[in-house]
Design an enzyme around this catalytic site. Structure first.
Site, PDB file in Angstrom:
ATOM      1  N   LYS A 108      43.456  10.118  69.213  1.00 46.94           N
ATOM      2  CA  LYS A 108      43.480  11.530  69.609  1.00 46.94           C
ATOM      3  C   LYS A 108      42.041  12.021  69.665  1.00 46.94           C
ATOM      4  CE  LYS A 108      43.025  15.397  68.134  1.00 46.94           C
ATOM      5  NZ  LYS A 108      42.451  16.219  69.246  1.00 46.94           N
ATOM      6  N   CYS A 158      26.051  14.314  63.682  1.00 44.09           N
ATOM      7  CA  CYS A 158      26.192  14.356  62.228  1.00 44.09           C
ATOM      8  C   CYS A 158      25.043  13.638  61.541  1.00 44.09           C
ATOM      9  CB  CYS A 158      27.532  13.766  61.797  1.00 44.09           C
ATOM     10  SG  CYS A 158      27.684  11.996  62.088  1.00 44.09           S
ATOM     11  N   SER A 208      34.458  18.108  61.023  1.00 45.07           N
ATOM     12  CA  SER A 208      33.906  19.001  60.002  1.00 45.07           C
ATOM     13  C   SER A 208      34.478  18.658  58.628  1.00 45.07           C
ATOM     14  CB  SER A 208      34.229  20.454  60.345  1.00 45.07           C
ATOM     15  OG  SER A 208      35.617  20.706  60.173  1.00 45.07           O
ATOM     16  N   GLU A 235      39.657  17.546  72.419  1.00 43.23           N
ATOM     17  CA  GLU A 235      40.123  18.150  73.671  1.00 43.23           C
ATOM     18  C   GLU A 235      38.980  18.774  74.464  1.00 43.23           C
ATOM     19  OE1 GLU A 235      40.990  21.088  70.255  1.00 43.23           O
ATOM     20  OE2 GLU A 235      40.908  18.920  70.618  1.00 43.23           O
ATOM     21  N   ARG A 236      37.766  18.795  73.881  1.00 39.41           N
ATOM     22  CA  ARG A 236      36.624  19.377  74.584  1.00 39.41           C
ATOM     23  C   ARG A 236      36.036  18.423  75.633  1.00 39.41           C
ATOM     24  NH1 ARG A 236      33.241  21.977  69.472  1.00 39.41           N
ATOM     25  NH2 ARG A 236      34.953  23.180  68.568  1.00 39.41           N
ATOM     26  N   GLU A 267      26.176  23.449  57.744  1.00 36.35           N
ATOM     27  CA  GLU A 267      25.756  22.702  58.925  1.00 36.35           C
ATOM     28  C   GLU A 267      25.689  23.628  60.132  1.00 36.35           C
ATOM     29  OE1 GLU A 267      26.900  18.372  60.782  1.00 36.35           O
ATOM     30  OE2 GLU A 267      28.561  19.701  60.283  1.00 36.35           O
TER      31      GLU A 267
END
Length: 498
Positions: A172, A280, A225, A175-176, A382
């Protein structure tokens, strides 16, 4: 409007009413829509995976390796098209997108050696006439939930090891920017993998929860995140799944007084601002030791940062492109404002940046903030944008405490010519990945990737032998071949080595 669909056995079926917009970050326009699935669609993917996985697991591992070899070849042959597709949805420049793909391919290359990696252990005569051996067997069905910032690399980190080990895998992606993961799955099928071994489902929290709750999914790998990572780890493990969940980061770069400041500035420019800071393993905090070091570093940083070129993703001369969505642009600019309100000195301000001819794009100029302290919220959280903060440390011990006591513990770097200081720092710092004069210390494919504290939930890291451990379980066999002469007199005594 272009539609991006799921990649599952039998096709997606009836079109979903729920969709998500996919932007072109360089133009600020919606370029596609991705359909969002639900638990019923996931069930179809799981049933297909269950049907194909036993035969895939029973396939000679050398034949599985040949699929990985062919997949690697196909990705390399299509690398330019993949990079352009990735850049158009994420916003990173095409050259950086090539790096995204290449770091994923390195794990695929490691997975090509799966026959060697899967070998177990054997001990003859562990007891009287008794041999003991072990074998690594796949878990069954694995799932990966991947972030927007590396739509090629992180999926390949996950499904490469999982599928090579004999699992079926359901991905999965974010979706961006979902097009590249779908294309990778198409190429995996073309490489010779049976249909259903690798499938792609799209969705939001509804799909994530369906994956976390599905009884036939044995293991889940996640990157995103920290709050979501903790949620996924808690809910997944509560459902008796194996879970690795990697979260946010606030990586520090410690600059010793003896460091080569010209090299440090070059490294910081790429590590802090490359990919618009959406990594990250970016280096968004620099910690010079002593006021003299801090002043000299700042003096060199200002012209270097001002010289950075921000451009569209296809600009070959651009150092970095736009951020991924308008919401993310607003969030990063708000963090800059927060730092200013907290007392940080905005040395270079990237808010309100506009690129001529692309005024609707999601661009943020490079930002430098000095006089940041550990008490500031903008330091504690962050930012995930092209923002570099300077936190001044009094001495080595003060600098060591900053990353060690931060809530995140993903990566850290120290810049120095002093071998003793570097060795001491690497030994004592409470962070999972350490660079010594290396600004982005992402380990190579035959080691493993993983942070500490709120940067990583779970016990096992990604890829390398750690990845193999995560996607397999060890079966231990104790065997004896009696000659028929036993009288059964010791049948009620626990076996020992004798």
């Amino acid at each position: 409007m272009r539609q991006i669909d799921h990649f599952i056995v039998g096709g997606a079926g009836a079109p979903s009413a729920r969709k998500h917009q996919v932007w072109n970050p360089s133009t600020g326009e919606v370029q596609a829509e991705v359909v969002l699935g639900d638990a019923a669609l996931l069930q179809r993917a799981v049933e297909a995976a269950k049907a194909v996985q036993p035969a895939w697991a029973a396939t000679n591992p050398q034949r599985r390796a040949r699929v990985m070899f062919e997949f690697k070849r196909l990705v390399e042959a299509n690398k330019q098209a993949l990079a352009e597709m990735l850049a158009s949805e994420h916003g990173k420049v095409v050259e950086d997108a090539h790096g995204d793909i290449q770091r994923g391919l390195e794990v695929i290359e490691y997975a090509c050696g799966i026959p060697q990696a899967l070998k177990g252990e054997y001990t003859p005569s562990a007891g009287p006439g008794i041999d003991v051996y072990s074998m690594r067997v796949p878990l069954g069905i694995g799932a990966g939930i991947t972030p927007f910032n590396f739509p090629a690399m992180i999926p390949m980190w996950m499904f490469g090891m999982a599928c090579a080990a004999g699992n079926a895998f359901i991905l999965k992606p974010s979706e961006r920017d979902p097009s590249v993961p779908v294309r990778l799955a198409e190429l995996f099928l073309e490489a010779g993998a049976p249909e259903g071994v690798l499938q792609v489902v799209h969705g939001d929290k509804e799909m994530v929860d369906a994956i976390l709750d599905h009884p036939d999914i044995a293991a889940i790998s996640f990157v995103g995140s920290s709050d979501i990572a903790q949620y996924i780890y808690s809910r997944g493990t509560a459902n008796a799944k194996r879970v690795q969940a990697f979260g946010g980061a606030k990586n520090h770069g410690i600059v010793m007084p003896d460091a080569d400041l010209d090299q440090v500035v070059n490294d910081l420019a790429g590590a802090a601002f490359g990919s618009a800071g959406e990594r990250c393993m970016a280096l968004p905090v620099v910690v010079p030791i002593g006021e003299d070091t801090a002043d000299k570093l700042r003096e060199k940083l200002i012209p270097a940062i001002n010289a950075l070129r921000v451009g569209v993703s296809t600009d070959k001369d651009a150092h970095y492109g736009p951020v991924v969505t308008p919401e993310h642009k607003a969030r990063v600019e708000q963090w800059i404002t927060t730092a200013e309100q907290e007392g940080g000195e905005i040395v270079i301000d990237g808010r309100g940046f506009s690129l001529q001819g692309h005024e609707k794009g999601f661009f943020i100029g490079p930002t430098l903030i000095d006089r940041v302290t550990p008490q500031m919220k903008s330091y504690q959280e962050e930012i995930f944008g092209p923002v570099l903060q300077i936190v001044r440390a009094k001495d080595f011990e003060d600098a060591l405490k900053l990353p060690s006591e931060h809530q995140y513990g993903n990566g850290v770097a120290i810049f120095t010519r002093n071998g003793h200081a570097a060795r001491e720092f690497a030994s004592r710092v409470n962070v999972g990945m350490v660079g010594i004069n290396v600004p982005i210390p992402v380990p190579v494919a035959y080691h493993s990737f993983g942070g500490w504290k709120r940067s990583g939930f779970g016990d096992i890291d990604q890829y390398g032998m750690e990845g193999l451990r995560f996607w397999t379980k060890t079966k231990k066999v104790t065997q004896r071949w009696p000659d028929g002469g036993g009288d059964g007199s010791n049948a009620f005594i626990i076996p020992t080595m004798g």
